[in-house]
Scaffold this active site. Structure first.
Site, short mmCIF file in Angstrom:
data_model
loop_
_atom_site.label_atom_id
_atom_site.label_comp_id
_atom_site.label_asym_id
_atom_site.label_seq_id
_atom_site.Cartn_x
_atom_site.Cartn_y
_atom_site.Cartn_z
N ASP A 84 -67.75 -16.29 19.42
CA ASP A 84 -66.72 -16.46 20.45
C ASP A 84 -66.58 -17.93 20.83
OD1 ASP A 84 -69.33 -16.01 21.27
OD2 ASP A 84 -68.81 -14.87 23.06
N TYR A 140 -67.36 -4.51 6.52
CA TYR A 140 -66.36 -4.06 5.56
C TYR A 140 -66.94 -3.15 4.48
CZ TYR A 140 -63.60 -7.78 7.70
OH TYR A 140 -62.96 -8.59 8.60
N ASP A 148 -63.58 -13.88 8.28
CA ASP A 148 -62.21 -13.42 8.05
C ASP A 148 -61.31 -13.97 9.16
OD1 ASP A 148 -60.04 -12.05 7.23
OD2 ASP A 148 -60.84 -10.04 7.54
N ASP A 166 -58.83 -17.85 9.11
CA ASP A 166 -57.38 -17.85 9.37
C ASP A 166 -57.04 -18.74 10.55
OD1 ASP A 166 -56.90 -16.21 7.25
OD2 ASP A 166 -55.64 -14.79 8.37
N LYS A 222 -73.70 -13.73 16.13
CA LYS A 222 -73.60 -13.13 17.46
C LYS A 222 -74.98 -12.52 17.72
CE LYS A 222 -70.99 -11.83 20.98
NZ LYS A 222 -70.53 -12.77 22.00
#
Ligand code: NAD
Length: 352
Positions: free
Chosen positions: A218, A136, A242, A246, A186
């Site tokens: 994942d 970001y 992020d 959620d 990852k």
């Protein structure tokens, strides 16, 4: 006396902030509250989503409590001038690098979750998300046309220091919980994530009492749904956090129930995880519980008042156990209550 800045913001923000004020009023003479403007409300008053006056107020405060920002009224503004920019600006100005989202399942609401009740027994974990690095904010970034074809790119970048400070936040939190930390990365394909894992392991040397595990993002997305009760503290880089936070929020059954904290070295901001919900603003049906639980987090983390936080959570449980529900969490046999009624009943329950 702790100084608290209240920023109601837009949409349902002011309605739920009124309920937070009722809860704060239960503890007179402990807090000095001041109100300010952010987001669309600040654009309307000062022409800026994070005006100078709000910056001054927030840097002087011991903690900031925020409702929500945004709404269709300001959607046509350029991205630099939109209400959401106020949120990014306050996070940056206060140096808030750690986002903390606890996910707890209220016994009386277990049927609201899309998961089977058997999977939700004993679920209580916290997502600790790094907030200022990663894709970001990484540069170079861009979107351009090259030889007639569009190309766009972002950079996943982390420094050792950025990873260290968030890892310390995660391990410290785990120490006061079930002493388990699962770090998400990852590292099988991304160099930035190889560094993430290395640094988390190095920081772990100072926290040998905490059981550390690593999980690829994942796999984590699956395991949060398959066996949520196994997690305690989930430590994640910005982008993975992020998405995973959620996903985790869905377990509780409603966006309206969850609080969050964003912490820096000197400052802290507390807010419910949901947005300004313009579709229900002004209808008196917004769920104020995420906001009220954000007050509890604030008292515990920024005001050395864990006992008061406990009282607030106890009062929320009592009101839910009594069958009172806003529309988003209502089910057959329960009493439908307004935003205002829920806030009043929680405040009354704190005082009894
Ligand atoms: P939202 O979270 O505002 O709403 C999503 C859905 O959940 C809506 O149907 C809404 O009615 C419902 N909902 C949300 N909070 C609720 C509550 N407390 N009680 C009952 N129902 C609730 O997300 P959105 O609709 O995508 O965004 C609306 C606006 O909020 C946008 O302008 C967006 O940019 C902004 N936003 C702000 C924040 C923030 O201030 N931190 C976060 C997310 C979105």
């Amino acid at each position: 006396m702790k100084k608290i800045l209240l920023l109601p913001g837009d949409g349902i923000g002011p309605e739920i902030m009124e309920q937070a004020k009722k809860v704060l009023a239960c503890f007179p003479n402990l807090f000095e509250c001041e109100e300010g403007y952010i987001g669309g409300a600040a654009i309307d008053k000062f022409g800026n989503p994070f005006p100078e006056i709000t910056l001054k107020q927030s840097t002087k405060a011991d903690a900031v409590l925020l409702g929500a920002v945004g709404g269709p009224k300001w959607d046509s503004l350029s991205s630099e001038n939109r209400p959401e920019k106020g949120l990014l600006a306050i996070r940056k100005a206060l140096g808030l690098y750690a986002n903390i989202r606890p996910v707890d399942i209220w016994k009386s609401l277990i049927d609201l979750s899309p998961l089977k009740p058997s999977l939700l027994k004993d679920v209580s974990f916290v997502v600790v998300r790094e907030l200022t690095g990663d894709l970001y904010f990484g540069t170079p970034r861009g979107y351009r046309v090259e030889k007639g074809s569009r190309i766009a790119f972002n950079t996943m970048i982390y420094s050792e220091e950025e990873i260290k400070r968030i890892a310390h936040t995660g391990f410290t939190l785990a120490r006061n919980r079930k002493k388990k930390l699962c770090s998400i990365d990852k590292s099988n394909v991304l160099e930035a994530m190889v560094l993430w894992r290395e640094i988390v392991e190095e920081v772990h040397r100072d926290y040998k009492d905490i059981a550390l595990s690593h999980m690829y993002v994942d796999n984590a997305a699956m395991q949060i749904i398959k066996r949520p009760a196994d997690f305690d503290v989930i430590l994640t880089p910005n982008m993975f956090g992020d998405i995973l936070s959620d996903e985790a929020a869905v377990l509780s059954g409603s966006l309206g129930l969850l609080p969050s904290a964003s912490l820096g070295i000197k400052h802290a901001l507390y807010e419910p995880i949901h947005g300004s919900a313009p579709d229900i603003a002004g209808m008196g049906i917004a769920n104020p519980i995420g906001m009220i639980l954000s007050v509890a987090m604030m008292l515990e983390t920024s005001c050395d008042s864990a006992d008061l936080a406990f009282k607030i959570r106890h009062a929320v449980a009592a009101v839910l156990d009594a069958g009172l529900r806003t529309k988003d969490i209502w089910s057959n046999g329960m009493a439908l209550a307004s935003t205002d009624e829920i806030g009043t009943r929680i405040a009354e329950s704190i005082l009894t």
